[in-house]
Enzyme design. Structure first.
Site, short mmCIF file in Angstrom:
data_model
loop_
_atom_site.label_atom_id
_atom_site.label_comp_id
_atom_site.label_asym_id
_atom_site.label_seq_id
_atom_site.Cartn_x
_atom_site.Cartn_y
_atom_site.Cartn_z
N SER A 196 12.62 -7.81 -0.80
CA SER A 196 11.26 -8.14 -0.94
C SER A 196 11.29 -9.68 -1.45
CB SER A 196 10.78 -7.13 -2.18
OG SER A 196 9.43 -6.93 -2.20
N ASP A 437 7.25 -0.26 6.81
CA ASP A 437 6.82 -0.78 5.58
C ASP A 437 5.67 -1.73 5.93
OD1 ASP A 437 6.78 -2.74 3.21
OD2 ASP A 437 8.64 -3.65 4.06
N HIS A 462 10.32 -0.08 2.82
CA HIS A 462 10.59 -1.10 1.98
C HIS A 462 11.89 -1.17 1.59
CE1 HIS A 462 8.99 -5.19 0.59
NE2 HIS A 462 9.22 -4.69 -0.46
#
Length: 503
Positions: A196, A437, A462
């Site tokens: 991320s 995602d 994700h």
């Protein structure tokens, strides 16, 4: 994570922050969905892998490095230091004499503690590579707090001004160089890993510090979601696609629900009716509160749509299995109960409560990490609600008396014409994504060169590839991780060949 420092003044600051967050949501569209490898919201549940945390913790040793406050200034105050936490696992390391590698995980916008359990890629592959593992906490999060305490660190823009990505990756470089020197591991290659926002940092680190890191695995890193490179609607388009693929009727029900909420809210005592219908813990003050809560729930379900449960399917099954006599909003409530469980009441502020981590992240999004996410057209299952940069700037000015710099990320790290630019000088970065995602809409999904590669799965969510492996993992996820490991092994093989030839 419970806060260890919470005087009255700091508590009041948290309350003030919450009110501005709610204002931000009202004025700028729904709050920008949080980054992070795992859900910290309604989907946060103990993973089976957490049962092994006790045995894992025996191998983890915690250290603190006296980190420079400001790496890019020579004013006397820049030389102040703070204690930055890093954690090491020596269990499988082959040692410095054999130049065995180092796998380094970059902490992001949260305390490091949760990542030590959830992020399994390093531990799962340590024995294969005879690797030393190191996990480094991001400045201003967890126990790596400048100025001695969260209260002082978060006091104002002057103290928060040292919280940015450039300082963070300089921190990581300093820690890694310190560790290599301390262990006499000068020839041990380093692979940096992040997910991320941490994945962004890993990719940018490889570009900025190629002499420190041999390569980078950047999982679910939306480095193209800046400055208009990726479309604003990208995130919510994928959320919509996820729900539509799970169930066409579920998608249609959600799309229809927003106007139903507004219709009831406009009636006398309409907010009371909605409060009872959705069993909210507090009486709704506006229809926005309920819509923002549901928006966040659907986004969280899509972003962390992990096997074997697949939260999107859980929501849709709840909606679709309601009796035929159940109206639109009744079906929506059934979907809420399906994913959140039966509760005495449902807190519509569940996604908005501030914490030390959210205080730091709000500053970062109000300064440089400006992600222009919105649902601006009728092409999604959400009401049109574009990202409004001018309103966003006003709110950030009100909160910090500092204006965001929406163009800085692309100025400092690049992003435009990425294939043309990076092909000429960069190497050894894996951009991994799962196409379910929503943040993959801002990710690198095409190979740039033989060593700048995109590895993605159609059903992935994700940061799924860097989470701890489980026996229930589907074949496509096992193969994604295998591909990443083989690529990293190729980088190392070449490095060791070059090292032998040099010696």
């Amino acid at each position: 994570m419970a806060m260890n420092y919470c005087p009255l003044s700091y508590s009041l600051q948290l309350i003030s922050f919450l009110s501005i967050i709610l204002l931000l949501s009202c004025c700028v569209s729904a709050a920008v969905p949080r980054l992070g490898p795992v859900s910290r919201g309604i989907l946060r549940k103990p993973e089976p892998a957490a049962a092994a945390s006790e045995s894992l913790s025996k191998d983890l040793k915690t250290f603190f490095y006296y980190q420079t406050l400001d790496h890019f200034n020579y004013r006397p105050e820049s030389y102040k230091t703070f204690r930055q936490r890093y954690v090491m696992n020596f269990r499988h390391w082959g040692g410095a004499k054999s130049s065995s590698p180092i796998l380094a995980y970059f902490g992001a916008e949260a305390p490091l503690d949760g990542d030590l359990i959830d992020i399994g890629f390093l531990n799962d592959n340590a024995a294969r590579f005879n690797a030393l593992l190191i996990y480094i906490e991001h400045r201003y999060y967890g126990k790596s707090m400048p100025f001695g305490s969260p209260k002082e660190a978060m006091r104002n823009a002057s103290t928060l001004g040292y919280l940015n990505s450039a300082q963070a990756i300089a921190d990581y470089a300093a820690v890694l160089m310190h560790v290599k020197k301390k262990l006499s591991a000068h020839n041990s290659p380093v692979i940096v890993i992040g997910g991320s926002y941490g994945g962004m940092l890993a990719s940018w680190f490889r570009l900025k510090y190629p002499h420190v890191a041999l390569g980078a695995l950047a999982s679910s890193a939306p480095i193209l979601y800046f400055d208009g490179i990726a479309p604003q609607i990208g995130y919510y388009s994928i959320v919509t696609k996820d729900f539509k693929e799970a169930s066409e009727s579920c998608y249609r029900t959600i799309r229809k629900s927003w106007s139903e909420i507004d219709k009831i809210a406009s009636k006398p005592n309409g907010l009371s009716i909605l409060s009872k219908r959705f069993n909210t813990c507090d009486r709704l003050k506006s229809s926005f509160e309920l819509k923002d809560y549901l928006d966040s729930l659907y986004a969280d379900a899509a972003q962390y749509n992990e096997p074997p449960t697949y939260p999107v399917s859980v929501v849709c099954k709840g909606i679709d299995r309601a009796s035929k006599r159940t109206g639109t909003l009744g079906r929506i409530f059934h979907g809420l109960v399906a994913i959140a469980g039966k509760r005495s009441c449902y807190d519509t502020n569940e996604f908005n409560y501030p914490s030390e981590a959210s205080l730091g992240w709000r500053w970062q999004t109000c300064s440089e990490i400006v992600l222009p996410i919105g649902h601006a057209t009728n092409d999604t299952m959400f009401q049109p609600e574009p990202f409004n940069l001018n309103s966003f700037i006003k709110v950030c000015n009100r909160l910090y008396k500092v204006s965001p710099r929406p163009h800085w990320i692309t100025t400092y790290y690049g992003g435009r014409d990425i294939k043309l630019i990076l092909h000429g000088f960069a190497s050894n970065i894996i951009f991994s994504n799962g196409l379910r995602d929503p943040y993959s809409s801002g990710g690198v999904l095409e190979n740039i060169s033989d060593t700048l590669v995109a590895v993605y799965t159609r059903h992935g969510s994700h940061c799924l590839d860097i989470l701890a492996a489980k026996q229930s993992d589907p074949h496509w996820l096992v193969m994604q991780r295998k591909t990443e490991v083989e690529i990293i092994k190729g980088w190392m093989d070449k490095y060791y060949t070059d090292l032998a030839n040099r010696q």
